[in-house]
Design an enzyme around this catalytic site. Structure first.
Site, PDB file in Angstrom:
ATOM      1  N   CYS A  10     -21.847  32.083  -0.877  1.00  0.00           N
ATOM      2  CA  CYS A  10     -20.889  31.146  -1.476  1.00  0.00           C
ATOM      3  C   CYS A  10     -20.154  31.878  -2.597  1.00  0.00           C
ATOM      4  O   CYS A  10     -20.114  33.117  -2.602  1.00  0.00           O
ATOM      5  CB  CYS A  10     -21.589  29.870  -1.952  1.00  0.00           C
ATOM      6  SG  CYS A  10     -22.872  30.149  -3.190  1.00  0.00           S
ATOM      7  N   ASN A  13     -23.282  32.001  -5.911  1.00  0.00           N
ATOM      8  CA  ASN A  13     -24.674  32.250  -5.480  1.00  0.00           C
ATOM      9  C   ASN A  13     -25.687  31.505  -6.364  1.00  0.00           C
ATOM     10  O   ASN A  13     -26.793  31.980  -6.589  1.00  0.00           O
ATOM     11  CB  ASN A  13     -24.996  33.762  -5.446  1.00  0.00           C
ATOM     12  CG  ASN A  13     -26.309  34.112  -4.744  1.00  0.00           C
ATOM     13  OD1 ASN A  13     -26.939  35.110  -5.072  1.00  0.00           O
ATOM     14  ND2 ASN A  13     -26.740  33.323  -3.793  1.00  0.00           N
ATOM     15  N   CYS A  15     -25.410  27.616  -6.296  1.00  0.00           N
ATOM     16  CA  CYS A  15     -25.505  26.235  -5.775  1.00  0.00           C
ATOM     17  C   CYS A  15     -25.745  26.210  -4.269  1.00  0.00           C
ATOM     18  O   CYS A  15     -26.844  25.910  -3.806  1.00  0.00           O
ATOM     19  CB  CYS A  15     -24.247  25.442  -6.111  1.00  0.00           C
ATOM     20  SG  CYS A  15     -23.949  25.255  -7.885  1.00  0.00           S
ATOM     21  N   ARG A  16     -24.703  26.525  -3.484  1.00  0.00           N
ATOM     22  CA  ARG A  16     -24.791  26.312  -2.033  1.00  0.00           C
ATOM     23  C   ARG A  16     -25.597  27.360  -1.294  1.00  0.00           C
ATOM     24  O   ARG A  16     -26.465  27.016  -0.469  1.00  0.00           O
ATOM     25  CB  ARG A  16     -23.371  26.257  -1.428  1.00  0.00           C
ATOM     26  CG  ARG A  16     -22.588  25.036  -1.845  1.00  0.00           C
ATOM     27  CD  ARG A  16     -21.105  25.198  -1.552  1.00  0.00           C
ATOM     28  NE  ARG A  16     -20.498  26.216  -2.394  1.00  0.00           N
ATOM     29  CZ  ARG A  16     -19.255  26.645  -2.309  1.00  0.00           C
ATOM     30  NH1 ARG A  16     -18.465  26.140  -1.372  1.00  0.00           N
ATOM     31  NH2 ARG A  16     -18.784  27.547  -3.136  1.00  0.00           N
ATOM     32  N   SER A  17     -25.332  28.652  -1.542  1.00  0.00           N
ATOM     33  CA  SER A  17     -26.016  29.654  -0.706  1.00  0.00           C
ATOM     34  C   SER A  17     -27.523  29.767  -0.983  1.00  0.00           C
ATOM     35  O   SER A  17     -28.290  29.966  -0.036  1.00  0.00           O
ATOM     36  CB  SER A  17     -25.321  31.018  -0.774  1.00  0.00           C
ATOM     37  OG  SER A  17     -25.261  31.536  -2.078  1.00  0.00           O
ATOM     38  N   ASP A 125     -18.029  22.552  -2.509  1.00  0.00           N
ATOM     39  CA  ASP A 125     -18.612  23.120  -3.719  1.00  0.00           C
ATOM     40  C   ASP A 125     -19.011  21.982  -4.662  1.00  0.00           C
ATOM     41  O   ASP A 125     -18.145  21.245  -5.134  1.00  0.00           O
ATOM     42  CB  ASP A 125     -17.547  24.021  -4.370  1.00  0.00           C
ATOM     43  CG  ASP A 125     -18.061  24.726  -5.601  1.00  0.00           C
ATOM     44  OD1 ASP A 125     -19.186  24.418  -6.048  1.00  0.00           O
ATOM     45  OD2 ASP A 125     -17.336  25.597  -6.115  1.00  0.00           O
TER      46      ASP A 125
HETATM   47  P1  4NP Z   1     -21.629  28.018  -5.573  1.00  0.00           P
HETATM   48  O1  4NP Z   1     -21.026  27.060  -6.714  1.00  0.00           O
HETATM   49  O2  4NP Z   1     -20.496  28.898  -5.121  1.00  0.00           O
HETATM   50  O3  4NP Z   1     -22.053  27.051  -4.514  1.00  0.00           O
HETATM   51  O4  4NP Z   1     -22.780  28.776  -6.192  1.00  0.00           O
HETATM   52  C1  4NP Z   1     -20.357  27.557  -7.839  1.00  0.00           C
HETATM   53  C2  4NP Z   1     -21.062  28.105  -8.875  1.00  0.00           C
HETATM   54  C3  4NP Z   1     -20.412  28.572  -9.997  1.00  0.00           C
HETATM   55  C4  4NP Z   1     -19.032  28.483 -10.070  1.00  0.00           C
HETATM   56  C5  4NP Z   1     -18.316  27.936  -9.029  1.00  0.00           C
HETATM   57  C6  4NP Z   1     -18.977  27.480  -7.901  1.00  0.00           C
HETATM   58  N1  4NP Z   1     -18.352  28.932 -11.235  1.00  0.00           N
HETATM   59  O5  4NP Z   1     -17.125  28.815 -11.291  1.00  0.00           O
HETATM   60  O6  4NP Z   1     -19.002  29.452 -12.161  1.00  0.00           O
END
Ligand code: 4NP
Length: 155
Positions: A10, A13, A15-17, A125
């Site tokens: 994602c 790294n 939340c989703r992955s 997201d």
């Molecule tokens: P992820 O979610 O891609 O599912 O881990 C996010 C985590 C952090 C951020 C954006 C999305 N950020 O902008 O810091």
């Protein structure tokens, strides 16, 4: 049997992955499939960090512990190490496509396409939203993980 090597990716790294990794691990065990799993982010913001506490919590509610995971950024080498690279959304997919060395063997796909009736192939997201977004993410990822594992078990 040699494991099938799968990398979930994602943006951050956190939340989703990591959630997808934990869910794939559990669902693969339930199906008796041998998977070697890892996760990574296309961005460098959160390198070395634990998964987001909201992802940890929503998976804990279904008995999955992801607190061993630490965030890292995806590398070109990953395209030689993993059989499958599973992108969580279209922006991640585009970034990965640019990074992918031309002769590398990894199959790069949108993870959500294995259950595209849920949301057109993307895993939303949840980072900037509330807890309900993390619950929806968990349900969505479990559904996609089952479809993906059905796919690799039949090929
Ligand atoms: P992820 O979610 O891609 O599912 O881990 C996010 C985590 C952090 C951020 C954006 C999305 N950020 O902008 O810091």
């Amino acid at each position: 049997m040699t494991p099938i090597r799968v990398l979930t990716v994602c943006l951050g790294n956190i939340c989703r992955s990591p959630a997808a990794q934990g869910i794939l691990q559990r669902e693969a065990e339930l199906k008796g499939l041998n998977l070697s799993l890892d996760s990574a982010g296309t961005a460098a913001y959160h390198i070395g960090k634990l998964p987001d506490s909201r992802s940890i919590e929503t998976l804990k509610q279904v008995g999955i512990d992801i607190t061993e995971q630490r965030a890292r950024q995806v590398t070109e080498d990953d395209f030689y190490v993993f059989d499958w690279i599973l992108a969580m959304d279209r922006a991640n997919y585009q970034k990965l496509k640019q990074l992918q060395p031309s002769q590398s063997p990894a199959k790069l796909v949108m993870f959500g396409e294995f259950a595209d009736y849920v949301s057109l192939g993307e895993v939303d997201d949840p980072y900037y939203g509330g807890e309900e977004g993390f619950t929806a993410m968990r349900h969505h990822l479990i559904e996609i993980a089952k479809r993906f594992l059905d796919h690799i078990a039949s090929h």
